[in-house]
Scaffold this motif. Sequence first.
Motif, PDB file in Angstrom:
ATOM      1  N   LEU A   1      61.406  84.691  65.035  1.00  0.00           N
ATOM      2  CA  LEU A   1      60.433  83.603  65.085  1.00  0.00           C
ATOM      3  C   LEU A   1      59.835  83.325  66.391  1.00  0.00           C
ATOM      4  O   LEU A   1      58.458  83.416  66.776  1.00  0.00           O
ATOM      5  CB  LEU A   1      60.844  82.328  64.281  1.00  0.00           C
ATOM      6  N   ARG A   2      60.720  83.419  67.601  1.00  0.00           N
ATOM      7  CA  ARG A   2      60.186  83.497  68.753  1.00  0.00           C
ATOM      8  C   ARG A   2      59.465  84.523  69.373  1.00  0.00           C
ATOM      9  O   ARG A   2      58.414  84.324  69.892  1.00  0.00           O
ATOM     10  CB  ARG A   2      61.531  83.258  69.734  1.00  0.00           C
ATOM     11  N   LYS A   3      59.676  85.671  68.975  1.00  0.00           N
ATOM     12  CA  LYS A   3      58.774  86.734  69.027  1.00  0.00           C
ATOM     13  C   LYS A   3      57.087  86.645  68.701  1.00  0.00           C
ATOM     14  O   LYS A   3      56.383  87.131  69.337  1.00  0.00           O
ATOM     15  CB  LYS A   3      59.358  88.014  68.502  1.00  0.00           C
ATOM     16  N   MET A   4      57.261  85.885  67.303  1.00  0.00           N
ATOM     17  CA  MET A   4      55.780  85.737  66.694  1.00  0.00           C
ATOM     18  C   MET A   4      55.249  84.404  67.469  1.00  0.00           C
ATOM     19  O   MET A   4      53.836  84.358  67.414  1.00  0.00           O
ATOM     20  CB  MET A   4      56.009  85.535  65.269  1.00  0.00           C
ATOM     21  N   TYR A   5      56.018  83.483  67.573  1.00  0.00           N
ATOM     22  CA  TYR A   5      55.727  82.232  68.283  1.00  0.00           C
ATOM     23  C   TYR A   5      56.289  81.733  69.525  1.00  0.00           C
ATOM     24  O   TYR A   5      57.153  81.089  69.423  1.00  0.00           O
ATOM     25  CB  TYR A   5      55.625  80.948  67.174  1.00  0.00           C
ATOM     26  N   PRO A   6      55.994  82.428  70.591  1.00  0.00           N
ATOM     27  CA  PRO A   6      56.935  82.158  71.783  1.00  0.00           C
ATOM     28  C   PRO A   6      56.970  80.681  72.304  1.00  0.00           C
ATOM     29  O   PRO A   6      58.011  80.501  73.094  1.00  0.00           O
ATOM     30  CB  PRO A   6      56.150  83.015  72.836  1.00  0.00           C
ATOM     31  N   HIS A   7      56.221  79.881  72.000  1.00  0.00           N
ATOM     32  CA  HIS A   7      56.318  78.362  72.315  1.00  0.00           C
ATOM     33  C   HIS A   7      56.759  77.586  71.255  1.00  0.00           C
ATOM     34  O   HIS A   7      56.529  76.217  71.597  1.00  0.00           O
ATOM     35  CB  HIS A   7      54.847  77.921  72.817  1.00  0.00           C
ATOM     36  N   MET A   8      57.455  78.061  70.330  1.00  0.00           N
ATOM     37  CA  MET A   8      58.082  77.184  69.372  1.00  0.00           C
ATOM     38  C   MET A   8      59.039  76.295  69.838  1.00  0.00           C
ATOM     39  O   MET A   8      59.840  76.556  70.579  1.00  0.00           O
ATOM     40  CB  MET A   8      58.671  78.079  68.269  1.00  0.00           C
ATOM     41  N   LYS A   9      59.111  74.953  69.048  1.00  0.00           N
ATOM     42  CA  LYS A   9      60.150  74.028  69.648  1.00  0.00           C
ATOM     43  C   LYS A   9      60.834  73.410  68.498  1.00  0.00           C
ATOM     44  O   LYS A   9      60.285  73.419  67.352  1.00  0.00           O
ATOM     45  CB  LYS A   9      59.431  73.012  70.486  1.00  0.00           C
ATOM     46  N   PRO A  10      61.951  73.123  68.548  1.00  0.00           N
ATOM     47  CA  PRO A  10      62.738  72.312  67.420  1.00  0.00           C
ATOM     48  C   PRO A  10      62.085  71.058  67.026  1.00  0.00           C
ATOM     49  O   PRO A  10      61.560  70.265  67.847  1.00  0.00           O
ATOM     50  CB  PRO A  10      64.289  72.013  67.868  1.00  0.00           C
TER      51      PRO A  10
ATOM     52  N   GLY B   1      63.366  69.425  63.981  1.00  0.00           N
ATOM     53  CA  GLY B   1      64.415  68.829  62.978  1.00  0.00           C
ATOM     54  C   GLY B   1      65.594  69.739  62.803  1.00  0.00           C
ATOM     55  O   GLY B   1      65.573  70.987  63.774  1.00  0.00           O
ATOM     56  N   GLN B   2      66.321  69.647  61.774  1.00  0.00           N
ATOM     57  CA  GLN B   2      67.479  70.591  61.658  1.00  0.00           C
ATOM     58  C   GLN B   2      66.978  71.987  61.295  1.00  0.00           C
ATOM     59  O   GLN B   2      67.587  72.594  61.937  1.00  0.00           O
ATOM     60  CB  GLN B   2      68.483  69.808  60.473  1.00  0.00           C
ATOM     61  N   ASP B   3      66.214  72.263  60.541  1.00  0.00           N
ATOM     62  CA  ASP B   3      65.830  73.585  60.088  1.00  0.00           C
ATOM     63  C   ASP B   3      64.292  73.792  60.182  1.00  0.00           C
ATOM     64  O   ASP B   3      63.712  74.780  59.914  1.00  0.00           O
ATOM     65  CB  ASP B   3      66.183  73.908  58.665  1.00  0.00           C
ATOM     66  N   ALA B   4      63.822  72.780  61.179  1.00  0.00           N
ATOM     67  CA  ALA B   4      62.218  72.984  61.211  1.00  0.00           C
ATOM     68  C   ALA B   4      61.874  72.943  62.497  1.00  0.00           C
ATOM     69  O   ALA B   4      62.677  72.548  63.582  1.00  0.00           O
ATOM     70  CB  ALA B   4      61.488  71.857  60.587  1.00  0.00           C
ATOM     71  N   TYR B   5      60.888  73.663  62.842  1.00  0.00           N
ATOM     72  CA  TYR B   5      60.220  73.868  64.208  1.00  0.00           C
ATOM     73  C   TYR B   5      58.797  73.770  64.365  1.00  0.00           C
ATOM     74  O   TYR B   5      58.157  73.991  63.102  1.00  0.00           O
ATOM     75  CB  TYR B   5      60.613  75.391  64.950  1.00  0.00           C
ATOM     76  N   VAL B   6      58.050  73.406  65.390  1.00  0.00           N
ATOM     77  CA  VAL B   6      56.592  73.515  65.428  1.00  0.00           C
ATOM     78  C   VAL B   6      56.418  74.996  66.264  1.00  0.00           C
ATOM     79  O   VAL B   6      57.154  75.103  67.229  1.00  0.00           O
ATOM     80  CB  VAL B   6      55.927  72.416  66.113  1.00  0.00           C
ATOM     81  N   ALA B   7      55.305  75.290  65.977  1.00  0.00           N
ATOM     82  CA  ALA B   7      54.781  76.665  66.580  1.00  0.00           C
ATOM     83  C   ALA B   7      54.406  76.516  68.204  1.00  0.00           C
ATOM     84  O   ALA B   7      54.495  77.273  69.100  1.00  0.00           O
ATOM     85  CB  ALA B   7      53.590  77.378  66.158  1.00  0.00           C
ATOM     86  N   ASP B   8      53.834  75.231  68.121  1.00  0.00           N
ATOM     87  CA  ASP B   8      53.360  74.864  69.705  1.00  0.00           C
ATOM     88  C   ASP B   8      52.919  73.455  69.911  1.00  0.00           C
ATOM     89  O   ASP B   8      53.326  72.753  68.654  1.00  0.00           O
ATOM     90  CB  ASP B   8      52.063  75.805  69.875  1.00  0.00           C
ATOM     91  N   ASN B   9      52.522  73.182  70.921  1.00  0.00           N
ATOM     92  CA  ASN B   9      52.128  71.546  71.357  1.00  0.00           C
ATOM     93  C   ASN B   9      51.206  70.882  70.249  1.00  0.00           C
ATOM     94  O   ASN B   9      51.234  69.667  70.181  1.00  0.00           O
ATOM     95  CB  ASN B   9      51.816  71.227  72.458  1.00  0.00           C
ATOM     96  N   THR B  10      50.309  71.723  69.644  1.00  0.00           N
ATOM     97  CA  THR B  10      49.432  71.152  68.767  1.00  0.00           C
ATOM     98  C   THR B  10      49.979  70.715  67.255  1.00  0.00           C
ATOM     99  O   THR B  10      49.060  70.122  66.629  1.00  0.00           O
ATOM    100  CB  THR B  10      48.114  72.050  68.485  1.00  0.00           C
ATOM    101  N   ASN B  11      50.894  71.309  66.976  1.00  0.00           N
ATOM    102  CA  ASN B  11      51.630  70.827  65.620  1.00  0.00           C
ATOM    103  C   ASN B  11      50.783  71.422  64.477  1.00  0.00           C
ATOM    104  O   ASN B  11      50.856  70.721  63.574  1.00  0.00           O
ATOM    105  CB  ASN B  11      51.910  69.490  65.659  1.00  0.00           C
ATOM    106  N   THR B  12      50.003  72.352  64.817  1.00  0.00           N
ATOM    107  CA  THR B  12      49.331  73.239  63.630  1.00  0.00           C
ATOM    108  C   THR B  12      50.088  73.932  62.850  1.00  0.00           C
ATOM    109  O   THR B  12      49.714  74.013  61.370  1.00  0.00           O
ATOM    110  CB  THR B  12      48.078  73.661  64.203  1.00  0.00           C
ATOM    111  N   LEU B  13      51.125  74.297  63.260  1.00  0.00           N
ATOM    112  CA  LEU B  13      52.005  75.316  62.226  1.00  0.00           C
ATOM    113  C   LEU B  13      53.495  74.834  62.375  1.00  0.00           C
ATOM    114  O   LEU B  13      54.014  74.575  63.449  1.00  0.00           O
ATOM    115  CB  LEU B  13      51.854  76.654  62.761  1.00  0.00           C
ATOM    116  N   LEU B  14      54.192  74.934  61.236  1.00  0.00           N
ATOM    117  CA  LEU B  14      55.575  74.598  60.884  1.00  0.00           C
ATOM    118  C   LEU B  14      56.200  75.733  60.554  1.00  0.00           C
ATOM    119  O   LEU B  14      55.847  76.486  59.758  1.00  0.00           O
ATOM    120  CB  LEU B  14      55.662  73.246  59.908  1.00  0.00           C
ATOM    121  N   LEU B  15      57.419  75.780  61.271  1.00  0.00           N
ATOM    122  CA  LEU B  15      58.094  77.047  60.927  1.00  0.00           C
ATOM    123  C   LEU B  15      59.621  76.494  60.435  1.00  0.00           C
ATOM    124  O   LEU B  15      60.180  75.369  60.679  1.00  0.00           O
ATOM    125  CB  LEU B  15      58.411  77.620  62.538  1.00  0.00           C
ATOM    126  N   PHE B  16      59.985  77.302  59.454  1.00  0.00           N
ATOM    127  CA  PHE B  16      61.334  76.789  58.789  1.00  0.00           C
ATOM    128  C   PHE B  16      62.413  77.995  58.719  1.00  0.00           C
ATOM    129  O   PHE B  16      61.664  79.340  58.663  1.00  0.00           O
ATOM    130  CB  PHE B  16      60.932  76.381  57.336  1.00  0.00           C
TER     131      PHE B  16
END
Length: 65
Positions: free
Chosen positions: A31-40, A42-57
């Motif tokens: 996921l980090r290769k696709m979204y290098p700025h992702m941040k945790p 929650g437990q199994d959730a991440y956001v793709a960047d600071n805009t919170n437009t994409l959620l990663l699970f």
Amino acid sequence: MKVYVMTVAKPFEEETFKGVASTKKRAEKELRKMYPHMKPSGQDAYVADNTNTLLLFIREVEVLE
């Protein structure tokens, strides 16, 4: 056997399948290769960047052999 399924979604929309990994750490790397700025986020959730437009699970799934 456990696998880790990676999905992506916009808030309040359907999730899109992105891949499967054998460990959670490998799933995070992929996921980090696709979204290098992702941040945790929650437990199994991440956001793709600071805009919170994409959620990663990353979800753990038990697969029967």
